[in-house]
Design a protein around this motif. Structure first.
Motif, PDB file in Angstrom:
ATOM      1  N   SER A   1      -1.384 -12.695   0.216  1.00  0.00           N
ATOM      2  CA  SER A   1      -2.420 -13.705   0.002  1.00  0.00           C
ATOM      3  C   SER A   1      -1.891 -14.763  -0.955  1.00  0.00           C
ATOM      4  O   SER A   1      -1.008 -14.489  -1.775  1.00  0.00           O
TER       5      SER A   1
ATOM      6  N   ARG B   1      -5.899   2.527  -6.196  1.00  0.00           N
ATOM      7  CA  ARG B   1      -5.655   2.465  -4.757  1.00  0.00           C
ATOM      8  C   ARG B   1      -4.211   2.791  -4.400  1.00  0.00           C
ATOM      9  O   ARG B   1      -3.802   2.640  -3.249  1.00  0.00           O
TER      10      ARG B   1
ATOM     11  N   LEU C   1      -9.368 -10.862  -8.134  1.00  0.00           N
ATOM     12  CA  LEU C   1     -10.044  -9.861  -7.305  1.00  0.00           C
ATOM     13  C   LEU C   1     -10.064 -10.301  -5.853  1.00  0.00           C
ATOM     14  O   LEU C   1      -9.765  -9.503  -4.940  1.00  0.00           O
ATOM     15  N   HIS C   2     -10.394 -11.572  -5.610  1.00  0.00           N
ATOM     16  CA  HIS C   2     -10.413 -12.075  -4.239  1.00  0.00           C
ATOM     17  C   HIS C   2      -9.023 -12.022  -3.614  1.00  0.00           C
ATOM     18  O   HIS C   2      -8.871 -11.721  -2.417  1.00  0.00           O
TER      19      HIS C   2
ATOM     20  N   ASP D   1       0.853  -1.197   0.000  1.00  0.00           N
ATOM     21  CA  ASP D   1       0.000   0.000   0.000  1.00  0.00           C
ATOM     22  C   ASP D   1       0.885   1.242   0.000  1.00  0.00           C
ATOM     23  O   ASP D   1       1.576   1.532   0.977  1.00  0.00           O
TER      24      ASP D   1
ATOM     25  N   ARG E   1      -5.253  -6.941   0.855  1.00  0.00           N
ATOM     26  CA  ARG E   1      -5.535  -5.649   1.486  1.00  0.00           C
ATOM     27  C   ARG E   1      -5.932  -5.840   2.947  1.00  0.00           C
ATOM     28  O   ARG E   1      -5.482  -5.100   3.828  1.00  0.00           O
ATOM     29  N   LYS E   2      -6.780  -6.824   3.205  1.00  0.00           N
ATOM     30  CA  LYS E   2      -7.193  -7.089   4.585  1.00  0.00           C
ATOM     31  C   LYS E   2      -6.001  -7.521   5.435  1.00  0.00           C
ATOM     32  O   LYS E   2      -5.873  -7.130   6.595  1.00  0.00           O
TER      33      LYS E   2
ATOM     34  N   GLU F   1      -1.950  -1.458  -8.713  1.00  0.00           N
ATOM     35  CA  GLU F   1      -3.391  -1.280  -8.579  1.00  0.00           C
ATOM     36  C   GLU F   1      -3.585   0.230  -8.446  1.00  0.00           C
ATOM     37  O   GLU F   1      -3.571   0.804  -7.366  1.00  0.00           O
TER      38      GLU F   1
ATOM     39  N   GLU G   1      -8.313  -8.441  -2.535  1.00  0.00           N
ATOM     40  CA  GLU G   1      -9.075  -8.092  -1.328  1.00  0.00           C
ATOM     41  C   GLU G   1      -8.463  -8.743  -0.097  1.00  0.00           C
ATOM     42  O   GLU G   1      -8.356  -8.123   0.966  1.00  0.00           O
TER      43      GLU G   1
END
Length: 414
Positions: free
Chosen positions: A132, A77, A147-148, A29, A154-155, A74, A151
């Motif tokens: 992930s 974001r 996509l999953h 991030d 990010r979590k 990405e 996500e």
């Protein structure tokens, strides 16, 4: 909605997932870099992001030799996505090796990433990183699996940030409860005769920890909501040590603007605090730090006036680094203006710095203040400061900051 760019990279990720049967996604991030774009423009932001992507690519390829790698963004974001397509059967990679890779990326971004974003972002680059792992599922469209994966990463990044803040918060709390603050005193010298005017109390965290650096210590305290408590502790320890300084020397005591809420820093409370440490009000200069901006100048002016009524003087720190310090000078009319070391460094070879410091000296003369130049390291810098009429200074040129008991009692800088 997938926001990886360009679209052909989605096809490449889907194909890689099909070939390897799995992929690891490391998501960095880069939200702090958005400030670079707002302040310095798109070109500066793009250069910084490209530099970080190159660093991430280098680390991943070195840590996972022979594996297929794709580094992309990405963009909606402001994140870097590193895909590693190791074979699903590679149990070793998806275990300890992957965790070590994430650890190395985190470390290298913190240490080497600063170079990629310099001069736009000067603090250590601490970015949230999430992980992930996706196993190929032929019943689900590859785009949905990607996509999953995003996500989930990010979590994971958010979870890691929460853990990190919790850990640092507990460390700061322990520092405050134990009083484990180290204070060193740096001489502030008359540049014309090397006589010591006084000493600035510099606080730092426990040696050999993540909180040794004062910037890190105070940043973590702010995140943990303990900035006020840490500031009060640093002042207390600095005052305790000041009793061992050479006599008739001024103590420059750092404090945040929020110190105005401390009863021990106002009126009779402040007088009694100083008496407890055998100090006179005239022995002390309150140095207002720019770590925290002054929210209410009306209230702060009243506190400054009461301090001056007692005989305590006021200094504004880090002058010349932004509008906030200049606004504080205009509102408070301090007794001392401390020129930040970024203005002093290499001033002997930089006409622009000379012009800025000359302007600061003119402002100081207009309000009856003295300029103190911070961070003096060379004889050339010292000579130029003298030519500009700056009377006081501090820095490694005059020696390292020392314990109070180690300061030279003669009154001259070594």
């Amino acid at each position: 909605m997938l926001t990886l760019q360009p679209d052909h990279e989605l096809d490449a990720i889907s194909a890689g997932l099909g070939r390897a049967g799995a992929f690891a996604l490391i998501l960095i991030d880069c939200e702090p870099l958005e400030r670079i774009e707002r302040r310095y423009g798109g070109e500066a932001y793009r250069g910084s992001m490209d530099g970080l992507k190159a660093l991430v690519k280098e680390v991943v390829e070195e840590s996972a030799p022979g594996e297929e790698v794709l580094i992309t963004e990405e963009r909606s974001r402001c994140a870097i996505a590193a895909f590693v397509f190791a074979a699903r059967s590679n149990v070793e990679f998806y275990g300890d090796a992957l965790e070590e890779l994430v650890h190395r990326i985190t470390r290298d971004l913190l240490i080497r990433g600063r170079r990629a974003v310099y001069p736009y972002h000067k603090n250590p680059l601490e970015l949230a990183i999430g992980l992930s792992v996706t196993l190929h599922n032929t019943a689900i469209m590859p785009e949905r699996q990607i996509l999953h994966a995003l996500e989930a990463a990010r979590k994971d990044a958010q979870f890691e940030v929460g853990l990190r803040r919790r850990r640092y918060g507990r460390q700061v709390l322990q520092v405050i409860l134990s009083g484990d603050i180290q204070v060193r005193y740096e001489a502030i010298v008359d540049l014309n005769n090397a006589q010591v005017l006084g000493y600035e109390a510099l606080s730092r965290g426990p040696e050999g920890t993540d909180l040794t650096n004062p910037r890190d210590l105070f940043r973590r305290a702010e995140e943990a909501g303990l900035l006020y408590e840490l500031d009060a502790l640093c002042r207390k320890i600095a005052l305790e040590g000041a009793s061992r300084l050479p006599k008739e020397r001024t103590l420059f005591l750092n404090c945040l603007p929020t110190a105005i809420g401390d009863p021990g820093m106002r009126d009779e409370g402040l007088r009694k605090t100083l008496e407890n440490f055998n100090l006179r009000p005239s022995d002390v200069v309150l140095e207002i730090s720019e770590t925290e901006s002054i929210d209410n100048f009306g209230v702060f002016r009243e506190v400054a006036r009461s301090c001056r009524d007692l005989g305590i003087r006021i200094a504004i720190d880090d002058a010349g680094t932004g509008y906030a310090s200049l606004e504080a000078i205009m509102e408070i009319s301090p007794d001392f203006i401390k020129a930040d070391m970024t203005l002093v460094r290499e001033i002997d070879s930089d006409p622009a710095r000379q012009q800025v410091l000359s302007a600061l000296k003119t402002i100081a003369d207009g309000i009856g203040a003295e300029v103190i130049a911070e961070g003096i390291e060379t004889h050339g810098e010292l000579n130029v400061l003298r030519e500009l009429g700056v009377r006081y200074g501090q820095g490694f040129y005059f020696g390292a900051a020392l314990r109070a008991s180690d300061q030279c009692p003669s009154g001259s800088a070594s």
